[in-house]
Design an enzyme around this catalytic site. Sequence first.
Site, PDB file in Angstrom:
ATOM      1  N   ARG A 203      -3.583  -9.596   1.332  1.00 47.23           N
ATOM      2  CA  ARG A 203      -2.960  -8.525   2.119  1.00 47.23           C
ATOM      3  C   ARG A 203      -4.010  -7.853   3.006  1.00 47.23           C
ATOM      4  O   ARG A 203      -3.776  -7.596   4.188  1.00 47.23           O
ATOM      5  CB  ARG A 203      -2.296  -7.508   1.188  1.00 47.23           C
TER       6      ARG A 203
ATOM      7  N   HIS B 141      -4.583  -9.368  -3.931  1.00 42.98           N
ATOM      8  CA  HIS B 141      -4.452  -8.269  -2.963  1.00 42.98           C
ATOM      9  C   HIS B 141      -5.375  -8.465  -1.759  1.00 42.98           C
ATOM     10  O   HIS B 141      -5.106  -7.932  -0.675  1.00 42.98           O
ATOM     11  CB  HIS B 141      -4.705  -6.910  -3.619  1.00 42.98           C
TER      12      HIS B 141
ATOM     13  N   ARG C 120       3.175  -6.596  -0.244  1.00 39.18           N
ATOM     14  CA  ARG C 120       2.606  -6.223  -1.543  1.00 39.18           C
ATOM     15  C   ARG C 120       3.093  -7.226  -2.591  1.00 39.18           C
ATOM     16  O   ARG C 120       4.081  -7.918  -2.382  1.00 39.18           O
ATOM     17  CB  ARG C 120       3.088  -4.828  -1.927  1.00 39.18           C
TER      18      ARG C 120
ATOM     19  N   HIS D 139       3.847   0.833   5.914  1.00 38.82           N
ATOM     20  CA  HIS D 139       3.268   2.144   5.627  1.00 38.82           C
ATOM     21  C   HIS D 139       3.874   3.198   6.540  1.00 38.82           C
ATOM     22  O   HIS D 139       4.125   2.945   7.711  1.00 38.82           O
ATOM     23  CB  HIS D 139       1.749   2.137   5.851  1.00 38.82           C
TER      24      HIS D 139
ATOM     25  N   TYR E 282      -7.621  -0.929   7.661  1.00 41.72           N
ATOM     26  CA  TYR E 282      -7.695  -2.318   8.102  1.00 41.72           C
ATOM     27  C   TYR E 282      -8.282  -2.473   9.500  1.00 41.72           C
ATOM     28  O   TYR E 282      -8.523  -3.579   9.945  1.00 41.72           O
ATOM     29  CB  TYR E 282      -6.298  -2.950   8.056  1.00 41.72           C
TER      30      TYR E 282
END
Length: 183
Positions: A122, A119, A11, A145, A154
């Site tokens: 990512r 972002h 992040r 996570h 994803y």
Amino acid sequence: MVLLAAFASLRWGEVSALRRCDIAEDASWVRITRAFVESTEKGLIVGPPKSKAGARTLTLPTAVRPDILRHLETYTKGSRDALVFTGENGGALRRPNFNQRVKWTATVTKMRLTGLHFHDLRHAGNTWAAQAGTSTRDLMTRMGHDDMRAALIYQHASSEADQAIASRLSRLVDNHLDLGKRE
């Protein structure tokens, strides 16, 4: 851009808080133990990553290790606690003026990636990890996570993945038929 892609699973707050001591001397891994958070009252605050799972060590792709080492040698001060990515004054990068300072729009346009946001790196990195056959659990670990729902975002279905599944199923059927012929 290649260097930022190397840290695609991180992040913004994790990337901006990286120190020299968080990266292996041969750039084979990166350890995430902290992140910066912007506060209107207190400014930039360093703390733990967003979740418990956010504290992690990731293996870095061999292909980008030379770029990481070159960046450390060229742009990062020598002390172990030196920030890997810094602003013009040598301090921490700040999210509000990052795009303007690094000429993000011009850079991504030059690379024919118009509209790419930070972002998105990512998202792309985690999508590629999923397409490489990473399990949901391993993807969760890489991303930091502790909730499966985020990892599932994803794991986009793709025609390549569908073809690979069909090929594996074909091999299973062929193996089964071969066993039947032998009996």
